[in-house]
Design a protein around this motif. Sequence first.
Motif, PDB file in Angstrom:
ATOM      1  N   PHE A  50       0.879  -1.164   0.000  1.00 23.99           N
ATOM      2  CA  PHE A  50       0.000   0.000   0.000  1.00 23.99           C
ATOM      3  C   PHE A  50       0.914   1.210   0.000  1.00 23.99           C
ATOM      4  O   PHE A  50       1.758   1.357   0.885  1.00 23.99           O
ATOM      5  CB  PHE A  50      -0.880   0.044   1.247  1.00 23.99           C
ATOM      6  N   SER A  51       0.763   2.085  -0.983  1.00 25.11           N
ATOM      7  CA  SER A  51       1.624   3.254  -1.077  1.00 25.11           C
ATOM      8  C   SER A  51       0.862   4.385  -1.751  1.00 25.11           C
ATOM      9  O   SER A  51       0.142   4.153  -2.729  1.00 25.11           O
ATOM     10  CB  SER A  51       2.873   2.903  -1.894  1.00 25.11           C
ATOM     11  N   GLY A  52       1.010   5.593  -1.221  1.00 27.67           N
ATOM     12  CA  GLY A  52       0.337   6.726  -1.842  1.00 27.67           C
ATOM     13  C   GLY A  52       0.435   7.966  -0.974  1.00 27.67           C
ATOM     14  O   GLY A  52       1.184   8.018   0.002  1.00 27.67           O
ATOM     15  N   GLU A  53      -0.343   8.965  -1.354  1.00 27.48           N
ATOM     16  CA  GLU A  53      -0.353  10.215  -0.600  1.00 27.48           C
ATOM     17  C   GLU A  53      -1.750  10.815  -0.608  1.00 27.48           C
ATOM     18  O   GLU A  53      -2.553  10.559  -1.502  1.00 27.48           O
ATOM     19  CB  GLU A  53       0.670  11.199  -1.140  1.00 27.48           C
ATOM     20  N   VAL A  54      -1.997  11.599   0.430  1.00 29.60           N
ATOM     21  CA  VAL A  54      -3.264  12.294   0.616  1.00 29.60           C
ATOM     22  C   VAL A  54      -2.929  13.765   0.804  1.00 29.60           C
ATOM     23  O   VAL A  54      -2.086  14.095   1.650  1.00 29.60           O
ATOM     24  CB  VAL A  54      -4.005  11.742   1.863  1.00 29.60           C
ATOM     25  N   PRO A  55      -3.551  14.665   0.054  1.00 31.59           N
ATOM     26  CA  PRO A  55      -3.235  16.091   0.208  1.00 31.59           C
ATOM     27  C   PRO A  55      -3.400  16.542   1.655  1.00 31.59           C
ATOM     28  O   PRO A  55      -4.362  16.156   2.321  1.00 31.59           O
ATOM     29  CB  PRO A  55      -4.250  16.788  -0.696  1.00 31.59           C
ATOM     30  N   LYS A  56      -2.453  17.346   2.125  1.00 30.64           N
ATOM     31  CA  LYS A  56      -2.568  17.848   3.493  1.00 30.64           C
ATOM     32  C   LYS A  56      -3.524  19.031   3.576  1.00 30.64           C
ATOM     33  O   LYS A  56      -3.918  19.434   4.656  1.00 30.64           O
ATOM     34  CB  LYS A  56      -1.210  18.211   4.066  1.00 30.64           C
ATOM     35  N   GLU A  57      -3.883  19.582   2.435  1.00 30.75           N
ATOM     36  CA  GLU A  57      -4.832  20.690   2.403  1.00 30.75           C
ATOM     37  C   GLU A  57      -5.953  20.384   1.432  1.00 30.75           C
ATOM     38  O   GLU A  57      -5.738  19.782   0.385  1.00 30.75           O
ATOM     39  CB  GLU A  57      -4.147  21.985   1.986  1.00 30.75           C
ATOM     40  N   VAL A  58      -7.146  20.802   1.816  1.00 30.03           N
ATOM     41  CA  VAL A  58      -8.307  20.686   0.951  1.00 30.03           C
ATOM     42  C   VAL A  58      -8.880  22.085   0.801  1.00 30.03           C
ATOM     43  O   VAL A  58      -9.267  22.710   1.786  1.00 30.03           O
ATOM     44  CB  VAL A  58      -9.363  19.724   1.552  1.00 30.03           C
ATOM     45  N   MET A  59      -8.874  22.582  -0.432  1.00 33.40           N
ATOM     46  CA  MET A  59      -9.354  23.935  -0.728  1.00 33.40           C
ATOM     47  C   MET A  59      -8.679  24.982   0.167  1.00 33.40           C
ATOM     48  O   MET A  59      -9.316  25.872   0.704  1.00 33.40           O
ATOM     49  CB  MET A  59     -10.871  23.997  -0.604  1.00 33.40           C
ATOM     50  N   GLY A  60      -7.369  24.827   0.372  1.00 31.78           N
ATOM     51  CA  GLY A  60      -6.595  25.801   1.130  1.00 31.78           C
ATOM     52  C   GLY A  60      -6.675  25.650   2.635  1.00 31.78           C
ATOM     53  O   GLY A  60      -6.084  26.432   3.368  1.00 31.78           O
ATOM     54  N   THR A  61      -7.394  24.652   3.143  1.00 30.08           N
ATOM     55  CA  THR A  61      -7.518  24.443   4.578  1.00 30.08           C
ATOM     56  C   THR A  61      -6.829  23.140   4.957  1.00 30.08           C
ATOM     57  O   THR A  61      -7.036  22.115   4.316  1.00 30.08           O
ATOM     58  CB  THR A  61      -9.009  24.391   4.995  1.00 30.08           C
ATOM     59  N   TYR A  62      -6.030  23.199   6.025  1.00 27.52           N
ATOM     60  CA  TYR A  62      -5.300  22.019   6.492  1.00 27.52           C
ATOM     61  C   TYR A  62      -6.264  20.883   6.800  1.00 27.52           C
ATOM     62  O   TYR A  62      -7.301  21.078   7.428  1.00 27.52           O
ATOM     63  CB  TYR A  62      -4.479  22.370   7.735  1.00 27.52           C
ATOM     64  N   ASN A  63      -5.918  19.686   6.357  1.00 24.86           N
ATOM     65  CA  ASN A  63      -6.703  18.483   6.566  1.00 24.86           C
ATOM     66  C   ASN A  63      -6.056  17.673   7.691  1.00 24.86           C
ATOM     67  O   ASN A  63      -5.215  16.820   7.435  1.00 24.86           O
ATOM     68  CB  ASN A  63      -6.740  17.676   5.264  1.00 24.86           C
ATOM     69  N   PRO A  64      -6.407  17.971   8.952  1.00 22.88           N
ATOM     70  CA  PRO A  64      -5.783  17.229  10.048  1.00 22.88           C
ATOM     71  C   PRO A  64      -6.327  15.813  10.089  1.00 22.88           C
ATOM     72  O   PRO A  64      -7.531  15.603   9.946  1.00 22.88           O
ATOM     73  CB  PRO A  64      -6.204  18.021  11.290  1.00 22.88           C
ATOM     74  N   VAL A  65      -5.457  14.859  10.259  1.00 25.14           N
ATOM     75  CA  VAL A  65      -5.896  13.468  10.291  1.00 25.14           C
ATOM     76  C   VAL A  65      -5.532  12.775  11.602  1.00 25.14           C
ATOM     77  O   VAL A  65      -6.071  11.715  11.887  1.00 25.14           O
ATOM     78  CB  VAL A  65      -5.351  12.664   9.089  1.00 25.14           C
ATOM     79  N   MET A  66      -4.650  13.352  12.381  1.00 27.27           N
ATOM     80  CA  MET A  66      -4.252  12.756  13.654  1.00 27.27           C
ATOM     81  C   MET A  66      -4.324  13.806  14.759  1.00 27.27           C
ATOM     82  O   MET A  66      -3.834  14.928  14.600  1.00 27.27           O
ATOM     83  CB  MET A  66      -2.822  12.214  13.580  1.00 27.27           C
ATOM     84  N   PHE A  67      -4.949  13.414  15.855  1.00 32.88           N
ATOM     85  CA  PHE A  67      -5.144  14.326  16.967  1.00 32.88           C
ATOM     86  C   PHE A  67      -4.531  13.761  18.231  1.00 32.88           C
ATOM     87  O   PHE A  67      -4.388  12.547  18.377  1.00 32.88           O
ATOM     88  CB  PHE A  67      -6.646  14.569  17.186  1.00 32.88           C
ATOM     89  N   VAL A  68      -4.199  14.663  19.167  1.00 27.90           N
ATOM     90  CA  VAL A  68      -3.634  14.271  20.447  1.00 27.90           C
ATOM     91  C   VAL A  68      -4.556  14.810  21.531  1.00 27.90           C
ATOM     92  O   VAL A  68      -4.934  15.984  21.504  1.00 27.90           O
ATOM     93  CB  VAL A  68      -2.227  14.880  20.651  1.00 27.90           C
ATOM     94  N   GLU A  69      -4.924  13.927  22.457  1.00 28.06           N
ATOM     95  CA  GLU A  69      -5.731  14.385  23.590  1.00 28.06           C
ATOM     96  C   GLU A  69      -5.477  13.481  24.786  1.00 28.06           C
ATOM     97  O   GLU A  69      -5.108  12.313  24.641  1.00 28.06           O
ATOM     98  CB  GLU A  69      -7.221  14.418  23.242  1.00 28.06           C
ATOM     99  N   PHE A  70      -5.663  14.055  25.982  1.00 29.46           N
ATOM    100  CA  PHE A  70      -5.474  13.286  27.200  1.00 29.46           C
ATOM    101  C   PHE A  70      -6.656  12.359  27.389  1.00 29.46           C
ATOM    102  O   PHE A  70      -7.809  12.748  27.223  1.00 29.46           O
ATOM    103  CB  PHE A  70      -5.332  14.209  28.420  1.00 29.46           C
ATOM    104  N   ASN A  71      -6.378  11.103  27.749  1.00 31.18           N
ATOM    105  CA  ASN A  71      -7.422  10.123  27.983  1.00 31.18           C
ATOM    106  C   ASN A  71      -7.311   9.647  29.428  1.00 31.18           C
ATOM    107  O   ASN A  71      -6.290   9.071  29.813  1.00 31.18           O
ATOM    108  CB  ASN A  71      -7.268   8.951  27.012  1.00 31.18           C
ATOM    109  N   GLU A  72      -8.353   9.911  30.220  1.00 29.81           N
ATOM    110  CA  GLU A  72      -8.334   9.546  31.639  1.00 29.81           C
ATOM    111  C   GLU A  72      -8.230   8.044  31.840  1.00 29.81           C
ATOM    112  O   GLU A  72      -7.515   7.574  32.729  1.00 29.81           O
ATOM    113  CB  GLU A  72      -9.576  10.093  32.332  1.00 29.81           C
ATOM    114  N   GLU A  73      -8.942   7.270  31.035  1.00 29.65           N
ATOM    115  CA  GLU A  73      -8.944   5.815  31.184  1.00 29.65           C
ATOM    116  C   GLU A  73      -7.542   5.234  30.976  1.00 29.65           C
ATOM    117  O   GLU A  73      -7.110   4.346  31.697  1.00 29.65           O
ATOM    118  CB  GLU A  73      -9.922   5.201  30.181  1.00 29.65           C
ATOM    119  N   ALA A  74      -6.828   5.753  29.989  1.00 27.42           N
ATOM    120  CA  ALA A  74      -5.462   5.286  29.715  1.00 27.42           C
ATOM    121  C   ALA A  74      -4.435   6.037  30.560  1.00 27.42           C
ATOM    122  O   ALA A  74      -3.265   5.686  30.575  1.00 27.42           O
ATOM    123  CB  ALA A  74      -5.137   5.455  28.240  1.00 27.42           C
ATOM    124  N   ASN A  75      -4.875   7.105  31.225  1.00 31.34           N
ATOM    125  CA  ASN A  75      -4.018   7.967  32.041  1.00 31.34           C
ATOM    126  C   ASN A  75      -2.809   8.469  31.253  1.00 31.34           C
ATOM    127  O   ASN A  75      -1.668   8.361  31.677  1.00 31.34           O
ATOM    128  CB  ASN A  75      -3.570   7.248  33.315  1.00 31.34           C
TER     129      ASN A  75
END
Length: 181
Positions: A50-75
């Motif tokens: 599997f190999s390829g690329e996905v544009p990081k911007e769509v119509m000039g707006t950043y396309n975020p695909v990965m987020f970071v957040e604190f999870n209490e259950e996983a501490n």
Amino acid sequence: MKKTMIQTLIGMMALCLMSACSSNDEDGVDPINSNGAHTYDITLEGGGKFSGEVPKEVMGTYNPVMFVEFNEEANGELLTGILVDAGKFQFGAGLLLGDNKRPSIVGTGPGLVFGEWGTEDKYRPVGPVSMTLKNYKEHNISMYGEEATAASYTLTFQGDFKLGDDGEEVTVTGEVVIAAP
């Protein structure tokens, strides 16, 4: 006069779209921004790829695909998201970020999941997965009036994976690059 006003409004809207996302880059140089795309390159023992690329911007707006957040259950902080190359490929991550942002798979969460787009069966780990996170950087972004933390990085991994419940185990080596805003 009417035409000039419309052009001004269009220009202002374009400027707003381009600045809709902000990042916390101090020096203005992104470590992962060489071709303006999120990329994936995953090789399966025996010839699958599997190999390829996905544009990081769509119509000039950043396309975020990965987020970071604190999870209490996983501490701890979780790195979660999905990269979709429509009609071709899907990659999902649900990783706990330990000390020095070292990724690990926790519990029965998604861990690392990938495969052909639009199919129910995906490749999932069947044992330990060796993972390395390089050029990791968090970016504060604003989308649709909400604040979030997106992440850019290069994730390399290797381990044994299985396609669905009935597939054969196969050794997989992969690299996924999530571009910075």
